[in-house]
Scaffold this active site. Structure first.
Site, PDB file in Angstrom:
ATOM      1  N   CYS A   1      59.788  85.635  98.266  1.00 44.02           N
ATOM      2  CA  CYS A   1      58.845  86.613  97.709  1.00 44.02           C
ATOM      3  C   CYS A   1      57.648  86.848  98.627  1.00 44.02           C
ATOM      4  O   CYS A   1      57.196  87.981  98.799  1.00 44.02           O
ATOM      5  CB  CYS A   1      58.402  86.186  96.325  1.00 44.02           C
ATOM      6  SG  CYS A   1      57.718  84.530  96.239  1.00 44.02           S
TER       7      CYS A   1
HETATM    8  N1  LIG Z   1      60.676  83.249  90.815  1.00 44.73           N
HETATM    9  C1  LIG Z   1      60.486  84.027  91.875  1.00 44.73           C
HETATM   10  O1  LIG Z   1      59.539  84.821  91.923  1.00 44.73           O
HETATM   11  C2  LIG Z   1      61.421  83.968  93.036  1.00 44.73           C
HETATM   12  C3  LIG Z   1      62.435  83.047  93.111  1.00 44.73           C
HETATM   13  N2  LIG Z   1      63.241  83.018  94.219  1.00 44.73           N
HETATM   14  C4  LIG Z   1      64.300  82.035  94.326  1.00 44.73           C
HETATM   15  O2  LIG Z   1      65.323  82.343  93.390  1.00 44.73           O
HETATM   16  C5  LIG Z   1      65.942  81.163  92.963  1.00 44.73           C
HETATM   17  C6  LIG Z   1      65.833  81.073  91.461  1.00 44.73           C
HETATM   18  O3  LIG Z   1      64.467  81.030  91.119  1.00 44.73           O
HETATM   19  P1  LIG Z   1      63.923  81.245  89.649  1.00 44.73           P
HETATM   20  O4  LIG Z   1      64.771  82.192  88.923  1.00 44.73           O
HETATM   21  O5  LIG Z   1      62.503  81.511  89.776  1.00 44.73           O
HETATM   22  O6  LIG Z   1      64.163  79.777  89.051  1.00 44.73           O
HETATM   23  P2  LIG Z   1      64.337  79.315  87.547  1.00 44.73           P
HETATM   24  O7  LIG Z   1      63.939  77.885  87.514  1.00 44.73           O
HETATM   25  O8  LIG Z   1      63.658  80.264  86.642  1.00 44.73           O
HETATM   26  O9  LIG Z   1      65.909  79.431  87.301  1.00 44.73           O
HETATM   27  C7  LIG Z   1      66.827  78.609  87.946  1.00 44.73           C
HETATM   28  C8  LIG Z   1      68.203  78.951  87.467  1.00 44.73           C
HETATM   29  O10 LIG Z   1      69.132  78.140  88.168  1.00 44.73           O
HETATM   30  C9  LIG Z   1      70.060  77.595  87.250  1.00 44.73           C
HETATM   31  N3  LIG Z   1      70.528  76.323  87.777  1.00 44.73           N
HETATM   32  C10 LIG Z   1      69.803  75.257  88.188  1.00 44.73           C
HETATM   33  N4  LIG Z   1      70.605  74.286  88.668  1.00 44.73           N
HETATM   34  C11 LIG Z   1      71.875  74.761  88.549  1.00 44.73           C
HETATM   35  C12 LIG Z   1      73.153  74.230  88.877  1.00 44.73           C
HETATM   36  N5  LIG Z   1      73.311  73.037  89.419  1.00 44.73           N
HETATM   37  N6  LIG Z   1      74.235  74.999  88.626  1.00 44.73           N
HETATM   38  C13 LIG Z   1      74.116  76.211  88.066  1.00 44.73           C
HETATM   39  N7  LIG Z   1      72.931  76.767  87.729  1.00 44.73           N
HETATM   40  C14 LIG Z   1      71.826  76.044  87.977  1.00 44.73           C
HETATM   41  C15 LIG Z   1      69.311  77.457  85.952  1.00 44.73           C
HETATM   42  O11 LIG Z   1      70.274  77.532  84.936  1.00 44.73           O
HETATM   43  P3  LIG Z   1      70.247  76.713  83.558  1.00 44.73           P
HETATM   44  O12 LIG Z   1      69.044  77.159  82.790  1.00 44.73           O
HETATM   45  O13 LIG Z   1      71.522  77.129  82.935  1.00 44.73           O
HETATM   46  O14 LIG Z   1      70.214  75.252  83.907  1.00 44.73           O
HETATM   47  C16 LIG Z   1      68.425  78.705  85.984  1.00 44.73           C
HETATM   48  O15 LIG Z   1      69.138  79.809  85.480  1.00 44.73           O
HETATM   49  C17 LIG Z   1      65.242  80.009  93.684  1.00 44.73           C
HETATM   50  O16 LIG Z   1      65.929  79.704  94.869  1.00 44.73           O
HETATM   51  C18 LIG Z   1      63.892  80.607  93.984  1.00 44.73           C
HETATM   52  O17 LIG Z   1      63.271  79.941  95.002  1.00 44.73           O
HETATM   53  C19 LIG Z   1      63.105  83.914  95.224  1.00 44.73           C
HETATM   54  C20 LIG Z   1      62.137  84.848  95.193  1.00 44.73           C
HETATM   55  C21 LIG Z   1      61.179  84.927  94.117  1.00 44.73           C
HETATM   56  C1  LIG Z   2      54.576  80.061  92.885  1.00 43.81           C
HETATM   57  C2  LIG Z   2      55.676  79.470  93.711  1.00 43.81           C
HETATM   58  O1  LIG Z   2      55.918  78.288  93.653  1.00 43.81           O
HETATM   59  N1  LIG Z   2      56.356  80.305  94.494  1.00 43.81           N
HETATM   60  C3  LIG Z   2      57.448  79.866  95.332  1.00 43.81           C
HETATM   61  C4  LIG Z   2      58.052  81.041  96.048  1.00 43.81           C
HETATM   62  C5  LIG Z   2      59.212  81.664  95.350  1.00 43.81           C
HETATM   63  C6  LIG Z   2      60.279  82.088  96.336  1.00 43.81           C
HETATM   64  O2  LIG Z   2      60.247  83.092  96.979  1.00 43.81           O
HETATM   65  O3  LIG Z   2      61.206  81.146  96.468  1.00 43.81           O
HETATM   66  P1  LIG Z   2      62.362  80.814  97.532  1.00 43.81           P
HETATM   67  O4  LIG Z   2      61.894  81.045  98.891  1.00 43.81           O
HETATM   68  O5  LIG Z   2      62.676  79.375  97.320  1.00 43.81           O
HETATM   69  O6  LIG Z   2      63.499  81.691  97.202  1.00 43.81           O
HETATM   70  C7  LIG Z   2      56.968  78.906  96.412  1.00 43.81           C
HETATM   71  O7  LIG Z   2      55.846  78.997  96.869  1.00 43.81           O
HETATM   72  O8  LIG Z   2      57.821  78.134  96.895  1.00 43.81           O
END
Ligand SMILES: NC(=O)C1=CN([C@@H]2O[C@H](COP(=O)(O)OP(=O)(O)OC[C@H]3O[C@@H](n4cnc5c(N)ncnc54)[C@H](OP(=O)(O)O)[C@@H]3O)[C@@H](O)[C@H]2O)C=CC1
Ligand SMILES: CC(=O)N[C@@H](CCC(=O)OP(=O)(O)O)C(=O)O
Length: 325
Positions: free
Chosen positions: A131
């Site tokens: 992000c």
């Molecule tokens: N939040 C953000 O703004 C951003 C996030 N990301 C990246 O996207 C990814 C997801 O982030 P985010 O949605 O925020 O995280 P969350 O913690 O909100 O969600 C994580 C998800 O992963 C699932 N999960 C965890 N472990 C397992 C496993 N072993 N097998 C299958 N499913 C699993 C969980 O499912 P369950 O509930 O069923 O356990 C849940 O749906 C991360 O890599 C994060 O860094 C990237 C850019 C921005």
């Molecule tokens: C607030 C907060 O914790 N933000 C996350 C960034 C989310 C993201 O972009 O995660 P990935 O690069 O893992 O996909 C962080 O700083 O690591």
């Protein structure tokens, strides 16, 4: 043409936003949802507002061996949790990985969709940018591509909403009582996004990004990233704005603005806003980039990348306006 889509990690913030976008996409049909702890629940149990036709889709335990036939899979798993399993997904299923496991990994295209769509179209494995890089690199790309700033002297101060940490959240920093009315720097000197930002800066400029400094801050808001980026360069504000307007001419999702952008301008959308202020006498260029961390910072850019690799219009399913106020 209907494209059969799966989302793994659907119960999370990134996966949930991908579901929202896929549900209203003109060519995508959600046929598979997976996770870990949420396995066994219906989508309507997790998301009471899900469209009725998806309400009874049951979240399955994530296992690539039991995937139905899919054209496209969005993976939104914790970074570190997707590489091994995604390697077992059939080659015929296109993947967009929203997590961090495949950024600048051999065999995966880095999906900086507004900057190099031509490097993404035709690929089948896409690593979505983090992000912070989504905001930072979108703002810097026109400056670096035009030699307006020194690539080796860039200092990034960024702010993020709490949803950037995901639902998993980790420690108590992300609870209401600790994040409300509070401002928290973290990840100093070695944040996980440094390598992908440094590599992309080098690719865009041809020079080293050795002096890169990046400090993110948690702010008490739900969504949004603002990056304020301090660079060395002799350009004027108008040079920078002109370079960005030319660089993004005809591109749907990047708005170049005269005034400093605000996080709320992007909320709920795949838009990125960039702006600049420069003083050649002080050898100073300030670039600003705003995205919604769950939009351009995650699921929005993931759908944009999916459109590119599926040969669809880049804007398909992404043309709704941001939420305001
Ligand atoms: N939040 C953000 O703004 C951003 C996030 N990301 C990246 O996207 C990814 C997801 O982030 P985010 O949605 O925020 O995280 P969350 O913690 O909100 O969600 C994580 C998800 O992963 C699932 N999960 C965890 N472990 C397992 C496993 N072993 N097998 C299958 N499913 C699993 C969980 O499912 P369950 O509930 O069923 O356990 C849940 O749906 C991360 O890599 C994060 O860094 C990237 C850019 C921005
Ligand atoms: C607030 C907060 O914790 N933000 C996350 C960034 C989310 C993201 O972009 O995660 P990935 O690069 O893992 O996909 C962080 O700083 O690591």
């Amino acid at each position: 043409m209907t494209i059969r889509v799966g989302i793994v990690g659907i119960s999370g913030f990134g996966g949930g936003e991908a579901m929202r976008l896929v549900a209203s996409h003109p060519s995508f049909e959600l046929v598979y949802a997976a996770g870990e702890g949420s396995a066994g629940s219906r989508l309507a149990d997790r998301f009471p507002g899900v469209p009725a036709r998806l309400a009874d889709l049951v979240i399955e335990k994530w296992d690539p061996a039991t995937l139905p036939k899919l054209d496209l899979l969005f993976a939104s798993l914790p970074t570190g949790a997707s590489a091994e399993a995604l390697a077992r997904v059939p080659a015929g299923t296109k993947i967009v990985d929203i997590g961090g496991d495949h950024r600048y990994v051999e065999g995966w295209a880095y999906g900086l969709a507004d900057v190099w769509p031509d490097r993404i179209a035709g690929q089948s494995r896409i690593a979505n940018p983090g992000c912070f890089p989504a905001a930072v690199l979108t703002a810097l790309a026109p400056l670096l591509a035009n030699g307006l700033v020194e690539p080796g002297n860039i200092v990034i101060d960024a702010k993020t909403g709490i949803s950037g940490a995901g639902r998993g959240g980790g420690d108590s920093r992300f609870g209401y009582a600790e994040s409300n009315e509070n401002l928290v720097p973290y990840g100093l000197l070695r944040h996980v996004h440094m390598p992908e930002m440094a590599t992309t800066i080098q690719r865009l400029s041809g020079g080293s990004a050795d002096g890169l400094v990046f400090t993110p801050h948690l702010v008490p808001m739900t969504r949004g990233v603002l990056a304020t980026i301090y660079c060395r360069g002799r350009a004027t504000t108008e040079h920078c704005l002109d370079a960005a307007r030319r660089f993004y001419a005809g591109r749907a999702f990047v708005r170049v603005t005269d005034r400093p952008p605000q996080t709320r301008w992007a909320t709920g959308s795949n838009l990125a806003f960039v702006s600049y202020a420069a003083d050649p006498e002080r050898n100073l260029v300030i670039a600003m980039g705003v995205v919604d961390n769950l939009g351009k910072g995650a699921a929005g850019q993931a759908v944009q990348n999916a459109n590119l690799i599926c040969g669809l219009p880049e804007t398909a399913g992404l043309d709704s306006a941001p939420v305001w106020p």
